[in-house]
Motif scaffolding. Structure first.
Motif, PDB file in Angstrom:
ATOM      1  N   ALA A   2       0.830  -1.203   0.000  1.00 10.98           N
ATOM      2  CA  ALA A   2       0.000   0.000   0.000  1.00 10.98           C
ATOM      3  C   ALA A   2       0.862   1.249   0.000  1.00 10.98           C
ATOM      4  CB  ALA A   2      -0.930  -0.007   1.202  1.00 10.98           C
ATOM      5  N   LYS A   3       1.970   1.218   0.699  1.00 12.48           N
ATOM      6  CA  LYS A   3       2.821   2.402   0.733  1.00 12.48           C
ATOM      7  C   LYS A   3       3.373   2.713  -0.651  1.00 12.48           C
ATOM      8  CE  LYS A   3       4.168   1.983   5.524  1.00 12.48           C
ATOM      9  NZ  LYS A   3       5.263   1.805   6.466  1.00 12.48           N
ATOM     10  N   LYS A   4       3.719   1.675  -1.415  1.00 16.92           N
ATOM     11  CA  LYS A   4       4.228   1.889  -2.756  1.00 16.92           C
ATOM     12  C   LYS A   4       3.159   2.496  -3.650  1.00 16.92           C
ATOM     13  CE  LYS A   4       6.532  -0.445  -6.542  1.00 16.92           C
ATOM     14  NZ  LYS A   4       7.022  -1.721  -7.050  1.00 16.92           N
ATOM     15  N   THR A   5       1.942   2.051  -3.520  1.00 15.28           N
ATOM     16  CA  THR A   5       0.844   2.593  -4.325  1.00 15.28           C
ATOM     17  C   THR A   5       0.621   4.060  -4.010  1.00 15.28           C
ATOM     18  OG1 THR A   5      -0.206   0.439  -4.370  1.00 15.28           O
ATOM     19  CG2 THR A   5      -1.591   2.322  -4.889  1.00 15.28           C
ATOM     20  N   VAL A   6       0.608   4.403  -2.723  1.00  8.49           N
ATOM     21  CA  VAL A   6       0.405   5.793  -2.320  1.00  8.49           C
ATOM     22  C   VAL A   6       1.555   6.646  -2.812  1.00  8.49           C
ATOM     23  CG1 VAL A   6       0.268   7.339  -0.332  1.00  8.49           C
ATOM     24  CG2 VAL A   6      -1.019   5.204  -0.343  1.00  8.49           C
ATOM     25  N   ALA A   7       2.757   6.133  -2.732  1.00  8.18           N
ATOM     26  CA  ALA A   7       3.916   6.898  -3.168  1.00  8.18           C
ATOM     27  C   ALA A   7       3.872   7.162  -4.670  1.00  8.18           C
ATOM     28  CB  ALA A   7       5.195   6.153  -2.793  1.00  8.18           C
ATOM     29  N   THR A   8       3.411   6.216  -5.464  1.00 10.24           N
ATOM     30  CA  THR A   8       3.363   6.433  -6.908  1.00 10.24           C
ATOM     31  C   THR A   8       2.265   7.407  -7.295  1.00 10.24           C
ATOM     32  OG1 THR A   8       1.961   4.493  -7.219  1.00 10.24           O
ATOM     33  CG2 THR A   8       4.323   4.160  -7.466  1.00 10.24           C
ATOM     34  N   LEU A   9       1.219   7.512  -6.497  1.00 12.95           N
ATOM     35  CA  LEU A   9       0.159   8.467  -6.812  1.00 12.95           C
ATOM     36  C   LEU A   9       0.607   9.904  -6.573  1.00 12.95           C
ATOM     37  CD1 LEU A   9      -3.011   6.705  -5.403  1.00 12.95           C
ATOM     38  CD2 LEU A   9      -2.367   6.983  -7.788  1.00 12.95           C
ATOM     39  N   LYS A  10       1.597  10.106  -5.732  1.00 10.89           N
ATOM     40  CA  LYS A  10       2.057  11.458  -5.430  1.00 10.89           C
ATOM     41  C   LYS A  10       3.031  11.991  -6.463  1.00 10.89           C
ATOM     42  CE  LYS A  10       1.335  11.237  -0.484  1.00 10.89           C
ATOM     43  NZ  LYS A  10       1.924  11.370   0.830  1.00 10.89           N
ATOM     44  N   THR A  11       3.487  11.140  -7.357  1.00  4.19           N
ATOM     45  CA  THR A  11       4.413  11.575  -8.394  1.00  4.19           C
ATOM     46  C   THR A  11       3.785  11.297  -9.751  1.00  4.19           C
ATOM     47  OG1 THR A  11       5.503   9.424  -8.461  1.00  4.19           O
ATOM     48  CG2 THR A  11       6.418  11.054  -6.954  1.00  4.19           C
ATOM     49  N   GLY A  12       4.233  12.014 -10.739  1.00  2.66           N
ATOM     50  CA  GLY A  12       3.764  11.761 -12.100  1.00  2.66           C
ATOM     51  C   GLY A  12       2.334  12.200 -12.324  1.00  2.66           C
ATOM     52  N   LYS A  13       1.593  11.394 -13.070  1.00  5.24           N
ATOM     53  CA  LYS A  13       0.232  11.746 -13.494  1.00  5.24           C
ATOM     54  C   LYS A  13      -0.801  11.590 -12.387  1.00  5.24           C
ATOM     55  CE  LYS A  13       1.335  12.413 -17.803  1.00  5.24           C
ATOM     56  NZ  LYS A  13       1.221  13.664 -18.478  1.00  5.24           N
ATOM     57  N   GLY A  14      -0.497  10.893 -11.312  1.00  2.00           N
ATOM     58  CA  GLY A  14      -1.461  10.673 -10.243  1.00  2.00           C
ATOM     59  C   GLY A  14      -1.903  11.939  -9.550  1.00  2.00           C
ATOM     60  N   LYS A  15      -1.072  12.980  -9.608  1.00  2.00           N
ATOM     61  CA  LYS A  15      -1.421  14.241  -8.964  1.00  2.00           C
ATOM     62  C   LYS A  15      -2.473  15.020  -9.737  1.00  2.00           C
ATOM     63  CE  LYS A  15       2.834  15.724  -8.658  1.00  2.00           C
ATOM     64  NZ  LYS A  15       3.956  16.629  -8.372  1.00  2.00           N
ATOM     65  N   ASP A  16      -2.717  14.627 -10.973  1.00  2.00           N
ATOM     66  CA  ASP A  16      -3.655  15.355 -11.822  1.00  2.00           C
ATOM     67  C   ASP A  16      -5.103  14.931 -11.608  1.00  2.00           C
ATOM     68  OD1 ASP A  16      -1.508  16.674 -12.915  1.00  2.00           O
ATOM     69  OD2 ASP A  16      -1.347  15.312 -14.623  1.00  2.00           O
ATOM     70  N   GLU A  36     -18.410   6.980  -5.727  1.00  4.19           N
ATOM     71  CA  GLU A  36     -17.064   7.469  -5.951  1.00  4.19           C
ATOM     72  C   GLU A  36     -16.841   7.705  -7.439  1.00  4.19           C
ATOM     73  OE1 GLU A  36     -14.303   4.737  -4.278  1.00  4.19           O
ATOM     74  OE2 GLU A  36     -15.072   5.001  -2.257  1.00  4.19           O
ATOM     75  N   LEU A  37     -16.096   8.747  -7.750  1.00  3.38           N
ATOM     76  CA  LEU A  37     -15.816   9.111  -9.124  1.00  3.38           C
ATOM     77  C   LEU A  37     -14.413   9.691  -9.179  1.00  3.38           C
ATOM     78  CD1 LEU A  37     -16.995   9.621 -12.016  1.00  3.38           C
ATOM     79  CD2 LEU A  37     -17.712  11.833 -11.167  1.00  3.38           C
ATOM     80  N   ILE A  38     -13.616   9.253 -10.133  1.00  3.09           N
ATOM     81  CA  ILE A  38     -12.279   9.798 -10.329  1.00  3.09           C
ATOM     82  C   ILE A  38     -12.374  10.826 -11.445  1.00  3.09           C
ATOM     83  CG2 ILE A  38      -9.891   9.286 -10.949  1.00  3.09           C
ATOM     84  CD1 ILE A  38     -10.678   7.996  -8.342  1.00  3.09           C
ATOM     85  N   ALA A  39     -11.889  12.053 -11.178  1.00  2.00           N
ATOM     86  CA  ALA A  39     -11.989  13.119 -12.170  1.00  2.00           C
ATOM     87  C   ALA A  39     -10.671  13.882 -12.243  1.00  2.00           C
ATOM     88  CB  ALA A  39     -13.111  14.080 -11.798  1.00  2.00           C
ATOM     89  N   HIS A  40     -10.403  14.423 -13.404  1.00  3.91           N
ATOM     90  CA  HIS A  40      -9.227  15.256 -13.586  1.00  3.91           C
ATOM     91  C   HIS A  40      -9.427  16.554 -12.817  1.00  3.91           C
ATOM     92  CE1 HIS A  40      -6.132  17.642 -15.623  1.00  3.91           C
ATOM     93  NE2 HIS A  40      -5.565  16.458 -15.866  1.00  3.91           N
ATOM     94  N   ASN A  41      -8.348  17.125 -12.313  1.00  3.19           N
ATOM     95  CA  ASN A  41      -8.448  18.331 -11.497  1.00  3.19           C
ATOM     96  C   ASN A  41      -9.099  19.498 -12.238  1.00  3.19           C
ATOM     97  OD1 ASN A  41      -7.276  17.047  -9.338  1.00  3.19           O
ATOM     98  ND2 ASN A  41      -5.225  17.815  -9.759  1.00  3.19           N
ATOM     99  N   ASP A  42      -8.970  19.543 -13.546  1.00  4.65           N
ATOM    100  CA  ASP A  42      -9.586  20.623 -14.319  1.00  4.65           C
ATOM    101  C   ASP A  42     -11.095  20.470 -14.437  1.00  4.65           C
ATOM    102  OD1 ASP A  42      -7.057  21.642 -14.723  1.00  4.65           O
ATOM    103  OD2 ASP A  42      -6.822  20.695 -16.698  1.00  4.65           O
ATOM    104  N   HIS A  43     -11.620  19.283 -14.125  1.00  2.00           N
ATOM    105  CA  HIS A  43     -13.036  19.007 -14.321  1.00  2.00           C
ATOM    106  C   HIS A  43     -13.752  18.633 -13.022  1.00  2.00           C
ATOM    107  CE1 HIS A  43     -12.281  19.172 -18.585  1.00  2.00           C
ATOM    108  NE2 HIS A  43     -11.278  18.326 -18.423  1.00  2.00           N
ATOM    109  N   ILE A  44     -13.281  19.138 -11.905  1.00  2.00           N
ATOM    110  CA  ILE A  44     -13.878  18.801 -10.607  1.00  2.00           C
ATOM    111  C   ILE A  44     -15.311  19.324 -10.520  1.00  2.00           C
ATOM    112  CG2 ILE A  44     -13.728  19.208  -8.115  1.00  2.00           C
ATOM    113  CD1 ILE A  44     -11.760  17.170  -9.139  1.00  2.00           C
TER     114      ILE A  44
END
Length: 61
Positions: A2-16, A36-44
């Motif tokens: 789980a820590k690896k998954t969280v760490a990868t979301l904080k870098t790269g495209k996961g922050k968008d 639950e819905l995943i959306a791009h930050n520009d379309h919140i």
């Protein structure tokens, strides 16, 4: 793992992207469920409006 998954979301495209969670109250039981819905930050705002429409449709049924 789980820590690896969280760490990868904080870098790269996961922050968008942002997870939008809305609570929906069941008219029959009164219990809450969560949509639950995943959306791009520009379309919140669009995602929140879409979630409100889903809630309204569920309330009408």
């Amino acid at each position: 793992m789980a820590k690896k998954t969280v760490a990868t979301l904080k870098t790269g495209k996961g922050k968008d992207y942002t997870k939008v969670i809305t609570a929906v109250k069941s008219p029959k039981t009164g219990a809450y469920t969560f949509k639950e819905l995943i959306a791009h930050n520009d379309h919140i705002k669009d995602a929140v409006e879409a979630a409100k429409e889903i809630v309204a449709e569920n309330a009408a049924q």
